[in-house]
Design a protein around this motif. Structure first.
Motif, PDB file in Angstrom:
ATOM      1  N   GLU A 296      14.369   0.113  -4.334  1.00  0.00           N
ATOM      2  CA  GLU A 296      13.489   1.018  -3.584  1.00  0.00           C
ATOM      3  C   GLU A 296      12.531   0.218  -2.691  1.00  0.00           C
ATOM      4  OE1 GLU A 296       9.911   4.261  -4.370  1.00  0.00           O
ATOM      5  OE2 GLU A 296      11.204   3.692  -6.046  1.00  0.00           O
ATOM      6  N   TYR A 297      11.962  -0.844  -3.236  1.00  0.00           N
ATOM      7  CA  TYR A 297      11.054  -1.710  -2.474  1.00  0.00           C
ATOM      8  C   TYR A 297      11.755  -2.286  -1.242  1.00  0.00           C
ATOM      9  CZ  TYR A 297       9.201  -6.379  -1.382  1.00  0.00           C
ATOM     10  OH  TYR A 297       8.770  -7.510  -0.733  1.00  0.00           O
ATOM     11  N   LEU A 298      12.936  -2.866  -1.430  1.00  0.00           N
ATOM     12  CA  LEU A 298      13.645  -3.502  -0.311  1.00  0.00           C
ATOM     13  C   LEU A 298      13.983  -2.515   0.793  1.00  0.00           C
ATOM     14  CD1 LEU A 298      16.100  -5.910  -2.171  1.00  0.00           C
ATOM     15  CD2 LEU A 298      14.062  -6.548  -0.858  1.00  0.00           C
ATOM     16  N   ASN A 299      14.282  -1.271   0.427  1.00  0.00           N
ATOM     17  CA  ASN A 299      14.723  -0.287   1.399  1.00  0.00           C
ATOM     18  C   ASN A 299      13.633   0.683   1.839  1.00  0.00           C
ATOM     19  OD1 ASN A 299      17.693  -0.808   1.816  1.00  0.00           O
ATOM     20  ND2 ASN A 299      17.506  -0.862  -0.395  1.00  0.00           N
ATOM     21  N   HIS A 300      12.429   0.484   1.328  1.00  0.00           N
ATOM     22  CA  HIS A 300      11.312   1.335   1.751  1.00  0.00           C
ATOM     23  C   HIS A 300      11.071   1.111   3.245  1.00  0.00           C
ATOM     24  CE1 HIS A 300       7.159   2.714   2.205  1.00  0.00           C
ATOM     25  NE2 HIS A 300       7.467   3.530   1.207  1.00  0.00           N
ATOM     26  N   PRO A 301      10.771   2.163   3.996  1.00  0.00           N
ATOM     27  CA  PRO A 301      10.566   2.006   5.445  1.00  0.00           C
ATOM     28  C   PRO A 301       9.555   0.929   5.835  1.00  0.00           C
ATOM     29  CG  PRO A 301      10.694   4.326   4.882  1.00  0.00           C
ATOM     30  CD  PRO A 301      10.697   3.563   3.578  1.00  0.00           C
ATOM     31  N   ALA A 302       8.494   0.750   5.053  1.00  0.00           N
ATOM     32  CA  ALA A 302       7.511  -0.287   5.382  1.00  0.00           C
ATOM     33  C   ALA A 302       8.104  -1.684   5.211  1.00  0.00           C
ATOM     34  CB  ALA A 302       6.255  -0.136   4.522  1.00  0.00           C
ATOM     35  N   HIS A 303       8.961  -1.863   4.207  1.00  0.00           N
ATOM     36  CA  HIS A 303       9.584  -3.174   4.007  1.00  0.00           C
ATOM     37  C   HIS A 303      10.628  -3.450   5.087  1.00  0.00           C
ATOM     38  CE1 HIS A 303      12.240  -6.244   2.224  1.00  0.00           C
ATOM     39  NE2 HIS A 303      11.090  -6.753   1.829  1.00  0.00           N
ATOM     40  N   VAL A 304      11.406  -2.442   5.426  1.00  0.00           N
ATOM     41  CA  VAL A 304      12.399  -2.606   6.493  1.00  0.00           C
ATOM     42  C   VAL A 304      11.680  -2.956   7.804  1.00  0.00           C
ATOM     43  CG1 VAL A 304      14.139  -1.405   7.879  1.00  0.00           C
ATOM     44  CG2 VAL A 304      14.141  -1.172   5.377  1.00  0.00           C
ATOM     45  N   ARG A 305      10.579  -2.258   8.067  1.00  0.00           N
ATOM     46  CA  ARG A 305       9.787  -2.573   9.273  1.00  0.00           C
ATOM     47  C   ARG A 305       9.256  -4.001   9.217  1.00  0.00           C
ATOM     48  NH1 ARG A 305       3.888  -0.615  10.745  1.00  0.00           N
ATOM     49  NH2 ARG A 305       3.779  -1.534  12.806  1.00  0.00           N
ATOM     50  N   LEU A 306       8.763  -4.414   8.053  1.00  0.00           N
ATOM     51  CA  LEU A 306       8.278  -5.785   7.875  1.00  0.00           C
ATOM     52  C   LEU A 306       9.360  -6.782   8.260  1.00  0.00           C
ATOM     53  CD1 LEU A 306       6.431  -8.051   6.704  1.00  0.00           C
ATOM     54  CD2 LEU A 306       7.443  -7.513   4.471  1.00  0.00           C
ATOM     55  N   GLU A 307      10.560  -6.573   7.778  1.00  0.00           N
ATOM     56  CA  GLU A 307      11.643  -7.499   8.088  1.00  0.00           C
ATOM     57  C   GLU A 307      11.998  -7.465   9.573  1.00  0.00           C
ATOM     58  OE1 GLU A 307      14.306  -8.046   4.191  1.00  0.00           O
ATOM     59  OE2 GLU A 307      14.288  -5.992   4.969  1.00  0.00           O
ATOM     60  N   LEU A 308      12.150  -6.274  10.117  1.00  0.00           N
ATOM     61  CA  LEU A 308      12.558  -6.154  11.520  1.00  0.00           C
ATOM     62  C   LEU A 308      11.524  -6.738  12.477  1.00  0.00           C
ATOM     63  CD1 LEU A 308      14.129  -2.577  11.505  1.00  0.00           C
ATOM     64  CD2 LEU A 308      15.336  -4.772  11.665  1.00  0.00           C
TER      65      LEU A 308
ATOM     66  N   HIS B  71      21.101  -4.770  -0.130  1.00  0.00           N
ATOM     67  CA  HIS B  71      20.113  -4.497   0.927  1.00  0.00           C
ATOM     68  C   HIS B  71      20.599  -5.031   2.275  1.00  0.00           C
ATOM     69  CE1 HIS B  71      16.351  -4.175   3.068  1.00  0.00           C
ATOM     70  NE2 HIS B  71      16.301  -5.486   3.223  1.00  0.00           N
ATOM     71  N   PHE B  72      21.096  -6.272   2.289  1.00  0.00           N
ATOM     72  CA  PHE B  72      21.594  -6.839   3.548  1.00  0.00           C
ATOM     73  C   PHE B  72      22.830  -6.092   4.043  1.00  0.00           C
ATOM     74  CE2 PHE B  72      19.231 -10.867   2.403  1.00  0.00           C
ATOM     75  CZ  PHE B  72      18.300 -10.735   3.416  1.00  0.00           C
TER      76      PHE B  72
ATOM     77  N   GLU C 286       0.804  -1.222   0.000  1.00  0.00           N
ATOM     78  CA  GLU C 286       0.000   0.000   0.000  1.00  0.00           C
ATOM     79  C   GLU C 286       0.838   1.275   0.000  1.00  0.00           C
ATOM     80  OE1 GLU C 286      -2.514  -0.518   3.417  1.00  0.00           O
ATOM     81  OE2 GLU C 286      -3.615  -2.162   2.477  1.00  0.00           O
ATOM     82  N   THR C 287       2.031   1.229   0.572  1.00  0.00           N
ATOM     83  CA  THR C 287       2.779   2.475   0.768  1.00  0.00           C
ATOM     84  C   THR C 287       4.028   2.625  -0.086  1.00  0.00           C
ATOM     85  OG1 THR C 287       4.071   1.585   2.620  1.00  0.00           O
ATOM     86  CG2 THR C 287       1.966   2.644   3.158  1.00  0.00           C
ATOM     87  N   CYS C 288       4.552   1.549  -0.634  1.00  0.00           N
ATOM     88  CA  CYS C 288       5.801   1.639  -1.404  1.00  0.00           C
ATOM     89  C   CYS C 288       5.487   2.046  -2.842  1.00  0.00           C
ATOM     90  CB  CYS C 288       6.549   0.318  -1.374  1.00  0.00           C
ATOM     91  SG  CYS C 288       8.099   0.381  -2.311  1.00  0.00           S
ATOM     92  N   PRO C 289       5.963   3.215  -3.286  1.00  0.00           N
ATOM     93  CA  PRO C 289       5.673   3.674  -4.652  1.00  0.00           C
ATOM     94  C   PRO C 289       6.206   2.742  -5.741  1.00  0.00           C
ATOM     95  CG  PRO C 289       6.594   5.459  -3.323  1.00  0.00           C
ATOM     96  CD  PRO C 289       6.723   4.205  -2.516  1.00  0.00           C
ATOM     97  N   ALA C 290       7.232   1.957  -5.447  1.00  0.00           N
ATOM     98  CA  ALA C 290       7.803   1.058  -6.457  1.00  0.00           C
ATOM     99  C   ALA C 290       6.912  -0.146  -6.742  1.00  0.00           C
ATOM    100  CB  ALA C 290       9.181   0.579  -6.014  1.00  0.00           C
ATOM    101  N   VAL C 291       5.982  -0.438  -5.848  1.00  0.00           N
ATOM    102  CA  VAL C 291       5.069  -1.576  -6.025  1.00  0.00           C
ATOM    103  C   VAL C 291       3.897  -1.121  -6.882  1.00  0.00           C
ATOM    104  CG1 VAL C 291       3.546  -3.212  -4.844  1.00  0.00           C
ATOM    105  CG2 VAL C 291       5.772  -2.630  -3.845  1.00  0.00           C
ATOM    106  N   THR C 292       3.774  -1.715  -8.079  1.00  0.00           N
ATOM    107  CA  THR C 292       2.691  -1.322  -8.983  1.00  0.00           C
ATOM    108  C   THR C 292       1.397  -2.069  -8.684  1.00  0.00           C
ATOM    109  OG1 THR C 292       3.387  -2.894 -10.686  1.00  0.00           O
ATOM    110  CG2 THR C 292       4.303  -0.667 -10.808  1.00  0.00           C
TER     111      THR C 292
END
Length: 140
Positions: A65-77, A110-111, A31-37
């Motif tokens: 951009e997707y991997l480093n988007h704050p929502a994705h980083v939060r998902l991983e953490l 990313h890692f 929903e929030t990552c602009p790179a996700v179409t």
């Protein structure tokens, strides 16, 4: 176009609320990552996983951009600790013969940029990242 696919099984002792929170984290990325179409998150009806997610990304820059988007980083953490089993892989329509290596380079970058995530992945029970590498065992 890159279709980034996640398959996951939550730990068996999680409450329904915790499972919902994990799935909500996946949806927030879409929903929030602009790179996700486009994206989908839901039950995985076959293959030994409980849930799946597919994120459609235009290109390698978008993948980074997707991997480093704050929502994705939060998902991983927050989400890695919920998982008993996880697998990610990519499907692409790229004709570039080097696309597999390039995707793996974006993942490795990313890692490297997020060592705290790499440490969580290394401790996960079962975590397979794009390229088919089990990230919970040392690389050769």
């Amino acid at each position: 176009m890159i279709f980034h696919i996640n398959r996951l099984t939550p730990k068996p002792d999680l409450s329904e609320e915790q499972v919902k929170a994990c799935l909500d984290l996946l949806r927030q990325v879409g929903e929030t990552c602009p790179a996700v179409t486009s994206y989908v998150v839901g039950p995985h009806p076959a293959g030994g996983f409980d849930y799946g997610a597919v994120f459609v990304i235009e290109d390698l820059d978008g993948y980074h951009e997707y991997l480093n988007h704050p929502a994705h980083v939060r998902l991983e953490l927050e989400g890695i600790g919920y998982l008993a089993r996880f697998e990610a892989f990519d499907i692409t329509d790229s004709a570039d013969p080097e696309i597999k290596a390039k995707i793996e380079q974006v993942q490795a970058r990313h890692f490297a940029e997020h060592p705290e995530i790499a440490a969580l992945v290394a401790q996960a029970a079962s975590f397979t990242r794009p390229g088919g590498e089990d990230a919970t065992t040392p690389s050769s």
